[in-house]
Design an enzyme around this catalytic site. Structure first.
Site, PDB file in Angstrom:
ATOM      1  N   HIS A  64       0.831  -1.126   0.096  1.00 44.43           N
ATOM      2  CA  HIS A  64       0.110   0.029   0.085  1.00 44.43           C
ATOM      3  C   HIS A  64       0.718   1.342  -0.040  1.00 44.43           C
ATOM      4  CE1 HIS A  64       0.687   0.909   4.489  1.00 44.43           C
ATOM      5  NE2 HIS A  64       0.299  -0.520   4.555  1.00 44.43           N
ATOM      6  N   CYS A  80       3.155  -5.032   6.563  1.00 45.69           N
ATOM      7  CA  CYS A  80       2.775  -4.443   5.257  1.00 45.69           C
ATOM      8  C   CYS A  80       3.876  -4.103   4.369  1.00 45.69           C
ATOM      9  CB  CYS A  80       2.182  -3.507   5.272  1.00 45.69           C
ATOM     10  SG  CYS A  80       0.197  -4.030   5.636  1.00 45.69           S
TER      11      CYS A  80
END
Length: 104
Positions: A64, A80
């Site tokens: 992301h 992440c």
């Protein structure tokens, strides 16, 4: 990417594609930061997902964007993979559902 104790490796596939996604902090993050709201709306300057997110089939992980570009390159995430917003938007356009992701 991941801070100490939060890294992972393995094979996954892209299961979701989102522009300006809302973010619900996973339990591990809520325990570490209990004052976080249950939902940070997409597009909010406080939303750590940035401009786009590609969710992965393994765990609660995503590739992301970020609301903190200075964090890129540091070991700061909970697993992440953060990218500059312009780079995640470029990647978003290049990959589809089921695209393999290998984290080594």
């Amino acid at each position: 990417v991941g801070r100490a104790g939060q890294t992972w490796k393995g094979n996954a596939v892209i299961t979701g594609k989102y522009i300006k996604p809302g973010w619900r902090p996973p339990e591990v993050i809520k325990r570490a930061q209990p004052n976080l709201p249950d939902l940070i709306p997409g597009g909010s300057p406080e939303n750590p997902m940035g401009a786009a997110a590609l969710t992965l089939s393994e765990g609660e992980y995503a590739i992301h964007g970020t609301n903190r570009p200075s964090s890129i390159g540091g070991f700061v995430s909970y697993g992440c993979i953060r990218m500059y917003n312009q780079d995640i938007l470029d990647l978003y356009d290049r990959v589809g559902y089921g695209t393999p992701v290998i984290v080594q």
